[in-house]
Design an enzyme around this catalytic site. Structure first.
Site, PDB file in Angstrom:
ATOM      1  N   ASP A 195      22.117   4.757  39.948  1.00  0.00           N
ATOM      2  CA  ASP A 195      21.313   3.543  39.801  1.00  0.00           C
ATOM      3  C   ASP A 195      21.477   3.000  38.370  1.00  0.00           C
ATOM      4  O   ASP A 195      21.837   3.742  37.449  1.00  0.00           O
ATOM      5  CB  ASP A 195      19.829   3.858  40.069  1.00  0.00           C
ATOM      6  CG  ASP A 195      18.985   2.577  40.152  1.00  0.00           C
ATOM      7  OD1 ASP A 195      17.774   2.659  39.872  1.00  0.00           O
ATOM      8  OD2 ASP A 195      19.544   1.501  40.462  1.00  0.00           O
ATOM      9  N   ASP A 226      19.264   8.880  38.816  1.00  0.00           N
ATOM     10  CA  ASP A 226      18.294   7.845  38.462  1.00  0.00           C
ATOM     11  C   ASP A 226      17.356   8.338  37.368  1.00  0.00           C
ATOM     12  O   ASP A 226      16.200   7.920  37.286  1.00  0.00           O
ATOM     13  CB  ASP A 226      17.500   7.426  39.710  1.00  0.00           C
ATOM     14  CG  ASP A 226      16.751   6.115  39.507  1.00  0.00           C
ATOM     15  OD1 ASP A 226      15.768   5.875  40.253  1.00  0.00           O
ATOM     16  OD2 ASP A 226      17.119   5.356  38.595  1.00  0.00           O
ATOM     17  N   LYS A 277      19.299   7.475  31.347  1.00  0.00           N
ATOM     18  CA  LYS A 277      20.649   6.911  31.559  1.00  0.00           C
ATOM     19  C   LYS A 277      21.713   7.620  30.741  1.00  0.00           C
ATOM     20  O   LYS A 277      22.849   7.784  31.179  1.00  0.00           O
ATOM     21  CB  LYS A 277      20.652   5.403  31.298  1.00  0.00           C
ATOM     22  CG  LYS A 277      19.561   4.658  32.072  1.00  0.00           C
ATOM     23  CD  LYS A 277      19.486   5.075  33.548  1.00  0.00           C
ATOM     24  CE  LYS A 277      18.159   4.707  34.178  1.00  0.00           C
ATOM     25  NZ  LYS A 277      17.928   5.388  35.477  1.00  0.00           N
TER      26      LYS A 277
END
Ligand SMILES: CCCNc1ncnc2c1ncn2[C@@H]1O[C@H](/C=C/CNC(=O)c2cc(-c3ccc(F)cc3)cc(O)c2O)[C@H](C)[C@H]1O
Ligand SMILES: [Mg+2]
Length: 215
Positions: free
Chosen positions: A169, A141, A144
């Site tokens: 995520d 998380d 990215k």
């Protein structure tokens, strides 16, 4: 100067949640982020999916990449049995300081090892420094564009072994296209998409669960 959003989140925890009650910490953060200020916690909807994966895996050692305010750290740690722990990496010292206090308020500090530093610097030291053989669960998380390089680094360091579960995520929003392509096309992973929504919104997002099948 103005307080930061993480500082306002911590204040919401300290005024609304009960010390030693992780669920009240989770509820306080979700209420604040839904009704006062949005923040990039995994949130309650995707958080329930995270909970179900943690319960299914019943991990002994968990790695979390990107602590932020510690919301998902508390979600994970509250489900761990005695002797199990989550190592969470956070390279921003201000966020790390807030997260430590959120984790402490929840009473879960015995199940959490918050490491201040960058994933790329710390992953190679996990075995030696923390005595980790392999992770049972990794929750991604953080930035990215770092999901894929850090997954490859974990593989190279032997920290992902047969049965290790990766849970990522934001695979739709903001999106992690190169990571998704990798885990979905690799013969070494069995990947599954859990459709949900971006925290506190109606925008589509989801979690990708990828089980390592061994070499
Ligand atoms: C080289 C460093 C890498 N190694 C690192 N090592 C250690 N710690 C690291 C590393 N890289 C980053 N971190 C830490 O992790 C945290 C970073 C978290 C990042 N998360 C998002 O960007 C996001 C955005 C949205 C979103 C969606 C829609 C919108 F409109 C706006 C935002 C939603 C979401 O659920 C999201 O998780 C923290 C802030 C940061 O200090
Ligand atoms: Mg996220």
């Amino acid at each position: 100067t103005r307080t930061s959003r993480p500082q306002r989140i911590l204040k919401a925890v300290q005024t609304k949640a009960t010390v030693g009650d992780p669920q009240s910490v989770i509820t306080a953060i979700d209420h604040f982020c839904r009704h006062r200020e949005w923040a990039m916690n995994v949130g309650d909807e995707k958080g329930s999916i995270l909970d179900s994966v943690v319960n299914e895996v019943s991990p002994v050692t968990v790695l979390e990449l990107g602590t932020y305010c510690g919301y998902s750290t508390v979600r994970i740690a509250r489900l761990l049995p005695p002797g199990a722990c989550v190592i969470t990496l956070e390279f921003n010292p201000d966020y790390a300081a807030i997260a430590r206090q959120v984790i402490k308020w929840s009473g879960l500090e015995d199940k959490v090892q918050l490491v201040e530093g960058a994933s790329g610097d710390w992953i190679p030291w996990m075995k030696e420094h923390f005595g980790v053989q392999a992770f049972d669960l990794v929750f991604l998380d953080h930035w990215k564009e770092r999901y894929l390089p850090d997954t490859k680094l974990l593989e190279e360091c032997g920290l992902i072994q047969k049965g290790t579960v990766l849970l990522a995520d934001n695979v739709i929003c903001p999106g992690t296209p190169d990571y998704l392509e990798y885990v979905r096309n690799s013969p070494h992973y069995n990947s599954q998409y859990y459709r949900s929504h971006l925290e506190y919104t109606k925008v589509e997002d989801g979690l990708e669960k990828s089980v390592f099948l061994g070499y």
